[in-house]
Motif scaffolding. Structure first.
Motif, PDB file in Angstrom:
ATOM      1  N   GLU A   1      34.982  12.254  78.444  1.00  0.00           N
ATOM      2  CA  GLU A   1      33.738  11.734  77.868  1.00  0.00           C
ATOM      3  C   GLU A   1      34.031  11.011  76.549  1.00  0.00           C
ATOM      4  O   GLU A   1      33.496   9.934  76.286  1.00  0.00           O
ATOM      5  CB  GLU A   1      32.750  12.879  77.629  1.00  0.00           C
ATOM      6  N   GLY A   2      34.926  11.580  75.750  1.00  0.00           N
ATOM      7  CA  GLY A   2      35.322  10.929  74.501  1.00  0.00           C
ATOM      8  C   GLY A   2      36.027   9.609  74.741  1.00  0.00           C
ATOM      9  O   GLY A   2      35.819   8.630  74.019  1.00  0.00           O
ATOM     10  N   VAL A   3      36.868   9.572  75.783  1.00  0.00           N
ATOM     11  CA  VAL A   3      37.568   8.325  76.121  1.00  0.00           C
ATOM     12  C   VAL A   3      36.561   7.257  76.526  1.00  0.00           C
ATOM     13  O   VAL A   3      36.652   6.090  76.102  1.00  0.00           O
ATOM     14  CB  VAL A   3      38.606   8.577  77.242  1.00  0.00           C
ATOM     15  N   ILE A   4      35.587   7.631  77.336  1.00  0.00           N
ATOM     16  CA  ILE A   4      34.587   6.660  77.797  1.00  0.00           C
ATOM     17  C   ILE A   4      33.741   6.159  76.624  1.00  0.00           C
ATOM     18  O   ILE A   4      33.471   4.960  76.506  1.00  0.00           O
ATOM     19  CB  ILE A   4      33.712   7.287  78.903  1.00  0.00           C
ATOM     20  N   ILE A   5      33.343   7.064  75.742  1.00  0.00           N
ATOM     21  CA  ILE A   5      32.551   6.661  74.575  1.00  0.00           C
ATOM     22  C   ILE A   5      33.359   5.716  73.688  1.00  0.00           C
ATOM     23  O   ILE A   5      32.847   4.692  73.215  1.00  0.00           O
ATOM     24  CB  ILE A   5      32.073   7.903  73.798  1.00  0.00           C
TER      25      ILE A   5
ATOM     26  N   MET B   1      34.533   0.186  71.747  1.00  0.00           N
ATOM     27  CA  MET B   1      35.508  -0.888  71.590  1.00  0.00           C
ATOM     28  C   MET B   1      34.962  -2.186  72.186  1.00  0.00           C
ATOM     29  O   MET B   1      35.038  -3.248  71.563  1.00  0.00           O
ATOM     30  CB  MET B   1      36.825  -0.521  72.261  1.00  0.00           C
ATOM     31  N   PHE B   2      34.393  -2.102  73.383  1.00  0.00           N
ATOM     32  CA  PHE B   2      33.852  -3.310  74.013  1.00  0.00           C
ATOM     33  C   PHE B   2      32.656  -3.857  73.239  1.00  0.00           C
ATOM     34  O   PHE B   2      32.490  -5.064  73.131  1.00  0.00           O
ATOM     35  CB  PHE B   2      33.480  -3.040  75.475  1.00  0.00           C
ATOM     36  N   ARG B   3      31.841  -2.980  72.699  1.00  0.00           N
ATOM     37  CA  ARG B   3      30.708  -3.443  71.891  1.00  0.00           C
ATOM     38  C   ARG B   3      31.186  -4.168  70.641  1.00  0.00           C
ATOM     39  O   ARG B   3      30.634  -5.200  70.262  1.00  0.00           O
ATOM     40  CB  ARG B   3      29.817  -2.272  71.493  1.00  0.00           C
TER      41      ARG B   3
ATOM     42  N   LEU C   1      34.100  -5.673  70.259  1.00  0.00           N
ATOM     43  CA  LEU C   1      34.705  -6.941  70.676  1.00  0.00           C
ATOM     44  C   LEU C   1      33.625  -7.970  71.015  1.00  0.00           C
ATOM     45  O   LEU C   1      33.742  -9.139  70.674  1.00  0.00           O
ATOM     46  CB  LEU C   1      35.614  -6.732  71.890  1.00  0.00           C
ATOM     47  N   PHE C   2      32.569  -7.517  71.681  1.00  0.00           N
ATOM     48  CA  PHE C   2      31.474  -8.428  72.001  1.00  0.00           C
ATOM     49  C   PHE C   2      30.747  -8.849  70.729  1.00  0.00           C
ATOM     50  O   PHE C   2      30.248  -9.962  70.626  1.00  0.00           O
ATOM     51  CB  PHE C   2      30.499  -7.763  72.973  1.00  0.00           C
ATOM     52  N   GLY C   3      30.717  -7.940  69.733  1.00  0.00           N
ATOM     53  CA  GLY C   3      30.070  -8.249  68.464  1.00  0.00           C
ATOM     54  C   GLY C   3      30.781  -9.359  67.700  1.00  0.00           C
ATOM     55  O   GLY C   3      30.164 -10.081  66.922  1.00  0.00           O
ATOM     56  N   ILE C   4      32.073  -9.476  67.932  1.00  0.00           N
ATOM     57  CA  ILE C   4      32.819 -10.560  67.292  1.00  0.00           C
ATOM     58  C   ILE C   4      32.261 -11.895  67.768  1.00  0.00           C
ATOM     59  O   ILE C   4      32.110 -12.833  67.006  1.00  0.00           O
ATOM     60  CB  ILE C   4      34.321 -10.447  67.609  1.00  0.00           C
ATOM     61  N   GLY C   5      31.923 -11.938  69.050  1.00  0.00           N
ATOM     62  CA  GLY C   5      31.231 -13.087  69.612  1.00  0.00           C
ATOM     63  C   GLY C   5      32.066 -14.345  69.695  1.00  0.00           C
ATOM     64  O   GLY C   5      33.287 -14.324  69.734  1.00  0.00           O
ATOM     65  N   TRP C   6      31.332 -15.455  69.712  1.00  0.00           N
ATOM     66  CA  TRP C   6      31.964 -16.752  69.928  1.00  0.00           C
ATOM     67  C   TRP C   6      32.774 -17.226  68.739  1.00  0.00           C
ATOM     68  O   TRP C   6      33.641 -18.079  68.896  1.00  0.00           O
ATOM     69  CB  TRP C   6      30.907 -17.775  70.315  1.00  0.00           C
ATOM     70  N   ASP C   7      32.502 -16.697  67.549  1.00  0.00           N
ATOM     71  CA  ASP C   7      33.311 -17.094  66.401  1.00  0.00           C
ATOM     72  C   ASP C   7      34.767 -16.700  66.610  1.00  0.00           C
ATOM     73  O   ASP C   7      35.683 -17.452  66.271  1.00  0.00           O
ATOM     74  CB  ASP C   7      32.774 -16.448  65.118  1.00  0.00           C
ATOM     75  N   GLY C   8      34.975 -15.532  67.188  1.00  0.00           N
ATOM     76  CA  GLY C   8      36.336 -15.095  67.492  1.00  0.00           C
ATOM     77  C   GLY C   8      37.003 -15.966  68.536  1.00  0.00           C
ATOM     78  O   GLY C   8      38.176 -16.309  68.422  1.00  0.00           O
TER      79      GLY C   8
END
Length: 95
Positions: free
Chosen positions: A35-39, A44-46, A48-55
């Motif tokens: 459960e900790g690994v999944i969280i 991590m994906f959130r 990375l997605f938050g970096i968005g198109w600027d990245g």
């Protein structure tokens, strides 16, 4: 059953016993662990997605900047290698 299958099953059994012993001694619950690994993966994906198109724009611009240097060097190396005489060519063994 083949010998490889039996060997693999024995190795998996021994590894499971070792890992199970370590988890039991340290009182770690495997379900809590996964459960900790999944969280952590979700976070991590959130991020990375938050970096968005600027990245993405930054990565593309750095790649293009590097390509301006790397591709001409690669091209020159390929062209000079093509016209370089081969060592094993009998025509090049002139006295």
């Amino acid at each position: 059953m083949s010998k490889n299958l039996i060997s693999t099953l024995v190795k998996l059994g021994v590894a499971s016993l070792i890992v199970g012993t370590i988890l039991g001694v340290t009182k770690i619950n495997p379900l809590d662990f996964w459960e900790g690994v999944i969280i952590s993966a979700r976070e991590m994906f959130r991020s990375l997605f938050g970096i968005g198109w600027d990245g993405v724009k930054t990565v593309v611009s750095y790649t293009a900047l590097g390509a301006v240097v790397v591709i001409p060097i690669w091209l020159i190396a390929k062209l000079t290698k093509r016209y370089r005489p081969k060592k094993d060519d009998p025509k090049n063994n002139r006295p």
